[in-house]
Scaffold this motif. Structure first.
Motif, PDB file in Angstrom:
ATOM      1  N   ALA A 202      -7.365 -10.611  -1.769  1.00  0.00           N
ATOM      2  CA  ALA A 202      -7.997 -12.020  -2.605  1.00  0.00           C
ATOM      3  C   ALA A 202      -7.435 -13.229  -1.816  1.00  0.00           C
ATOM      4  O   ALA A 202      -8.181 -14.151  -1.436  1.00  0.00           O
ATOM      5  CB  ALA A 202      -7.600 -12.087  -3.720  1.00  0.00           C
TER       6      ALA A 202
ATOM      7  N   SER B 217       1.053  -1.529  -0.144  1.00  0.00           N
ATOM      8  CA  SER B 217       0.003   0.297   0.167  1.00  0.00           C
ATOM      9  C   SER B 217       0.768   0.978   0.317  1.00  0.00           C
ATOM     10  O   SER B 217       0.802   1.988  -0.815  1.00  0.00           O
ATOM     11  CB  SER B 217      -0.930  -0.059   1.205  1.00  0.00           C
ATOM     12  OG  SER B 217      -2.093  -1.446   1.477  1.00  0.00           O
TER      13      SER B 217
ATOM     14  N   ALA C  59      -0.868  -1.465  -6.616  1.00  0.00           N
ATOM     15  CA  ALA C  59      -2.598  -1.677  -6.080  1.00  0.00           C
ATOM     16  C   ALA C  59      -2.444  -3.060  -6.808  1.00  0.00           C
ATOM     17  O   ALA C  59      -4.006  -3.885  -6.354  1.00  0.00           O
ATOM     18  CB  ALA C  59      -3.109  -0.692  -6.908  1.00  0.00           C
ATOM     19  N   ASP C  60      -1.770  -3.811  -7.535  1.00  0.00           N
ATOM     20  CA  ASP C  60      -2.168  -5.167  -8.837  1.00  0.00           C
ATOM     21  C   ASP C  60      -1.710  -5.285  -6.950  1.00  0.00           C
ATOM     22  O   ASP C  60      -2.476  -6.790  -6.899  1.00  0.00           O
ATOM     23  CB  ASP C  60      -1.600  -5.041  -9.497  1.00  0.00           C
ATOM     24  CG  ASP C  60      -0.271  -4.322  -9.686  1.00  0.00           C
ATOM     25  OD1 ASP C  60       0.382  -4.688  -8.202  1.00  0.00           O
ATOM     26  OD2 ASP C  60       0.768  -4.844 -10.968  1.00  0.00           O
TER      27      ASP C  60
ATOM     28  N   GLU D 169      -5.443   4.686  -6.549  1.00  0.00           N
ATOM     29  CA  GLU D 169      -5.434   3.017  -6.927  1.00  0.00           C
ATOM     30  C   GLU D 169      -5.464   1.505  -6.203  1.00  0.00           C
ATOM     31  O   GLU D 169      -6.965   0.743  -5.964  1.00  0.00           O
ATOM     32  CB  GLU D 169      -5.107   2.552  -8.430  1.00  0.00           C
ATOM     33  CG  GLU D 169      -4.815   3.270  -9.719  1.00  0.00           C
ATOM     34  CD  GLU D 169      -7.053   3.127  -9.568  1.00  0.00           C
ATOM     35  OE1 GLU D 169      -7.253   2.194 -10.183  1.00  0.00           O
ATOM     36  OE2 GLU D 169      -7.585   3.974 -10.377  1.00  0.00           O
TER      37      GLU D 169
ATOM     38  N   TYR E 178     -12.199  -4.169  -0.751  1.00  0.00           N
ATOM     39  CA  TYR E 178     -12.369  -4.960   0.463  1.00  0.00           C
ATOM     40  C   TYR E 178     -12.635  -4.691   1.760  1.00  0.00           C
ATOM     41  O   TYR E 178     -12.622  -6.185   2.702  1.00  0.00           O
ATOM     42  CB  TYR E 178     -11.095  -5.629   0.090  1.00  0.00           C
ATOM     43  CG  TYR E 178     -10.629  -6.879  -1.345  1.00  0.00           C
ATOM     44  CD1 TYR E 178     -11.128  -7.754  -1.024  1.00  0.00           C
ATOM     45  CD2 TYR E 178     -10.660  -6.571  -2.249  1.00  0.00           C
ATOM     46  CE1 TYR E 178     -10.422  -8.579  -1.868  1.00  0.00           C
ATOM     47  CE2 TYR E 178     -10.604  -6.937  -3.100  1.00  0.00           C
ATOM     48  CZ  TYR E 178     -10.252  -8.505  -3.263  1.00  0.00           C
ATOM     49  OH  TYR E 178     -10.766  -8.946  -4.072  1.00  0.00           O
TER      50      TYR E 178
ATOM     51  N   ARG F  99      -4.228  -5.980  -4.566  1.00  0.00           N
ATOM     52  CA  ARG F  99      -5.720  -6.842  -5.202  1.00  0.00           C
ATOM     53  C   ARG F  99      -5.229  -8.042  -4.707  1.00  0.00           C
ATOM     54  O   ARG F  99      -5.866  -9.184  -4.483  1.00  0.00           O
ATOM     55  CB  ARG F  99      -5.844  -6.170  -6.415  1.00  0.00           C
ATOM     56  CG  ARG F  99      -7.394  -7.063  -6.315  1.00  0.00           C
ATOM     57  CD  ARG F  99      -7.104  -7.378  -8.469  1.00  0.00           C
ATOM     58  NE  ARG F  99      -7.173  -5.547  -8.490  1.00  0.00           N
ATOM     59  CZ  ARG F  99      -6.398  -5.279  -9.176  1.00  0.00           C
ATOM     60  NH1 ARG F  99      -4.903  -6.211  -9.844  1.00  0.00           N
ATOM     61  NH2 ARG F  99      -5.602  -3.964  -9.776  1.00  0.00           N
TER      62      ARG F  99
ATOM     63  N   GLU G  57      -8.733  -0.556  -4.163  1.00  0.00           N
ATOM     64  CA  GLU G  57      -8.750  -1.788  -3.825  1.00  0.00           C
ATOM     65  C   GLU G  57      -8.983  -2.426  -2.378  1.00  0.00           C
ATOM     66  O   GLU G  57      -9.831  -2.963  -2.112  1.00  0.00           O
ATOM     67  CB  GLU G  57      -7.271  -2.241  -4.149  1.00  0.00           C
ATOM     68  CG  GLU G  57      -6.929  -2.213  -5.535  1.00  0.00           C
ATOM     69  CD  GLU G  57      -7.503  -3.206  -5.894  1.00  0.00           C
ATOM     70  OE1 GLU G  57      -8.383  -3.938  -6.149  1.00  0.00           O
ATOM     71  OE2 GLU G  57      -8.468  -2.827  -7.659  1.00  0.00           O
TER      72      GLU G  57
END
Length: 141
Positions: free
Chosen positions: A63, A50, A55-56, A92, A100, A59, A96
């Motif tokens: 997840a 963070s 951001a990817d 971004e 979540y 995520r 995310e």
């Protein structure tokens, strides 16, 4: 998986986060890395991603089960992932985290520090502040 293997996977995960390698982070998570295992200083992988605005990777970690509101304890790396992303204007990553379930009003330092919105405003990062307000963040009094 034994302790040594878990530690090795954790180091590889932090290495992937440090260089922003989402493919490597995904592979390490798939191999069994714990998305919540802190480094030796107490920093969570989600906080590290963070603060970098990855951001990817944020995520992927979410997840995989990382808690969006878990606070880091490392020297110079204390606070929540949302505060870290908001502080640097990483819109971004903020999106995310909010998607979540990160609490837009959760103050760092176990509720005694600054809120994500206070960090975004101090930046100043108006896009990030707008995302937080849209998610229900309330300005500090």
């Amino acid at each position: 998986m034994n302790q040594r293997q878990r530690k090795k996977l954790s180091r590889r995960l932090f290495g992937a986060i440090l260089v922003g390698d989402a493919a490597q982070a995904k592979a390490v998570l798939h191999a069994g890395a714990d998305p919540e295992r802190r480094d030796g200083d107490g920093v969570t992988p989600l906080y590290a991603a963070s603060v970098q605005g990855a951001a990817d990777i944020v995520r992927l970690l979410l997840a995989a089960g990382a808690s969006p509101d878990a606070e880091s304890r490392g020297p110079g790396s204390e606070g929540t992932p949302l505060c870290a992303a908001a502080c640097w204007g990483h819109a971004e990553a903020v999106r995310e985290l909010l998607a979540y379930g990160a609490d837009p009003n959760l103050r760092e330092d176990h509720g005694t520090g600054l809120s994500p919105l206070a960090w975004a405003d101090a930046g100043p990062h108006p896009e990030t502040a707008g995302l937080l307000v849209a998610a229900g963040a309330v300005p500090s009094r």
